[in-house]
Design an enzyme around this catalytic site. Structure first.
Site, short mmCIF file in Angstrom:
data_model
loop_
_atom_site.label_atom_id
_atom_site.label_comp_id
_atom_site.label_asym_id
_atom_site.label_seq_id
_atom_site.Cartn_x
_atom_site.Cartn_y
_atom_site.Cartn_z
N GLY A 46 102.64 76.64 78.22
CA GLY A 46 103.38 77.26 77.12
C GLY A 46 102.93 78.70 76.93
NE ARG A 149 116.80 77.77 78.22
CZ ARG A 149 115.57 78.22 78.11
NH1 ARG A 149 115.22 78.92 77.06
NH2 ARG A 149 114.66 77.98 79.03
NE ARG A 209 102.56 75.87 72.52
CZ ARG A 209 101.98 75.36 73.62
NH1 ARG A 209 101.83 74.05 73.76
NH2 ARG A 209 101.52 76.15 74.56
CG HIS A 257 97.62 71.06 71.61
ND1 HIS A 257 98.29 72.12 71.07
CD2 HIS A 257 98.02 71.03 72.91
CE1 HIS A 257 99.06 72.71 71.98
NE2 HIS A 257 98.91 72.04 73.11
O1 LIG Z 1 99.70 73.28 75.22
C1 LIG Z 1 99.29 73.44 76.30
C2 LIG Z 1 99.97 74.19 77.30
O2 LIG Z 1 100.94 74.89 76.99
O3 LIG Z 1 99.54 74.13 78.46
#
Ligand SMILES: O=CC(=O)O
Length: 291
Positions: A46, A149, A209, A257
């Site tokens: 991310g 998308r 996220r 996370h």
């Molecule tokens: O959240 C973790 C990543 O984006 O690798």
């Protein structure tokens, strides 16, 4: 790291090695760093903590760590789904609280829901979404539907997935998994209206996220019985305060996370980040470029 300390450390560097939990890049960071900054390597797939367009405009290369983490994140996604469906934390708690004995061996105690036979929706069919779909098939789900998308006919054909509009996916699925990037079009994609379209027996698993889900609306939907449960590896804020309402819900499983957090995968992510940074410093193409 407090912002002033971060800015102080960033000043004058040629490369920035960051992670979503530690470090971000915006105009202020770029300006504070200075014109010698060549490359940003984030040890993550991310990149919503990086203003990639601003980096590009300043000629700063950016690299991330796609693909090397897909299998670990997919494993954790299945783990969360099973923990919610089979009520693992709640039932494990009955042993710790010594209430198991109160079931008196009833065949109807400890019941959860099966994963096999379920219709599963994946929102976001990138490397992680695909790895999740592969695992779901092995669990003998009824079908896997995806929304993204752009349609991915090759992956869909290979794995036998169906494309659906978001509304269609939400109304059909027993399990809704979010594995999409966070951006303006996906922020709060699961909100009050979305939860109302879902089955009352449905569960949601979010491994992308926190802000993909409008968390207040999720809590409301869980409290009103509009959906049956949630498994969240990401939330808002992170770290989540220990006394947050989500921590008190028996049908919610929370993990800190940790989707890609295995030794093997974090080492591979570290290697790729280093390779991105060295390539950037040497004016070579990055192995995993975002720009
Ligand atoms: O959240 C973790 C990543 O984006 O690798």
């Amino acid at each position: 790291m407090p912002q002033d300390e971060y800015l102080r450390r960033v000043k004058g560097v040629h490369a920035l090695c960051i992670h979503p939990g530690v470090g971000h890049v915006d105009q202020e960071v770029l300006e504070t760093a200075g014109p010698q900054l060549k490359v940003v390597g984030t040890m993550s797939v991310g990149y919503d903590h990086i203003d990639v367009a601003a980096c590009k405009a300043k000629g700063v290369k950016v690299g991330n760590t796609p693909y090397v983490l897909s299998d670990s994140v997919a494993e954790h996604t299945i783990c969360l789904a099973l923990m919610v469906l089979r009520r693992v934390p709640f039932l494990m708690g009955s042993i710790v609280a010594d209430t198991w004995k109160n079931n008196k061996g009833s065949a109807f105690a400890s019941l959860g829901a099966s994963l096999h036979g379920k219709t599963v929706g994946i929102i976001g069919l990138g490397g992680i979404g695909k790895a999740i779909a592969e695992r779901l098939i092995a669990f003998k789900v009824n079908k896997v539907i995806y929304n993204s998308r752009t349609q991915k006919p090759d992956v869909a054909k290979l794995l036998g997935l169906e494309f659906a509009t978001l509304d269609n996916l939400l109304s059909q699925c027993d399990l809704v998994i979010t594995s999409c990037d966070l951006n303006e079009s996906t922020k709060h994609i699961l909100n009050r209206e979305a939860f109302k379209k879902m089955k009352k027996s449905a569960i949601v698993v979010n491994i992308s996220r926190g802000p993909i889900i409008e968390q207040h609306h999720l809590i409301e939907a869980l409290q009103n019985g509009e959906i049956a449960g949630a498994g969240l590896d990401v939330m808002t804020p992170e770290p989540l305060p220990f006394d947050h309402p989500l921590t008190k819900m028996p049908n919610v499983v929370l993990t800190p996370h940790m989707g890609s957090a295995t030794w093997e995968t974090r080492m591979a992510m570290g290697d790729l980040t280093v390779k991105n940074i060295i390539a950037g410093l040497q004016d070579q193409p990055l192995p995993a470029p975002l720009c």
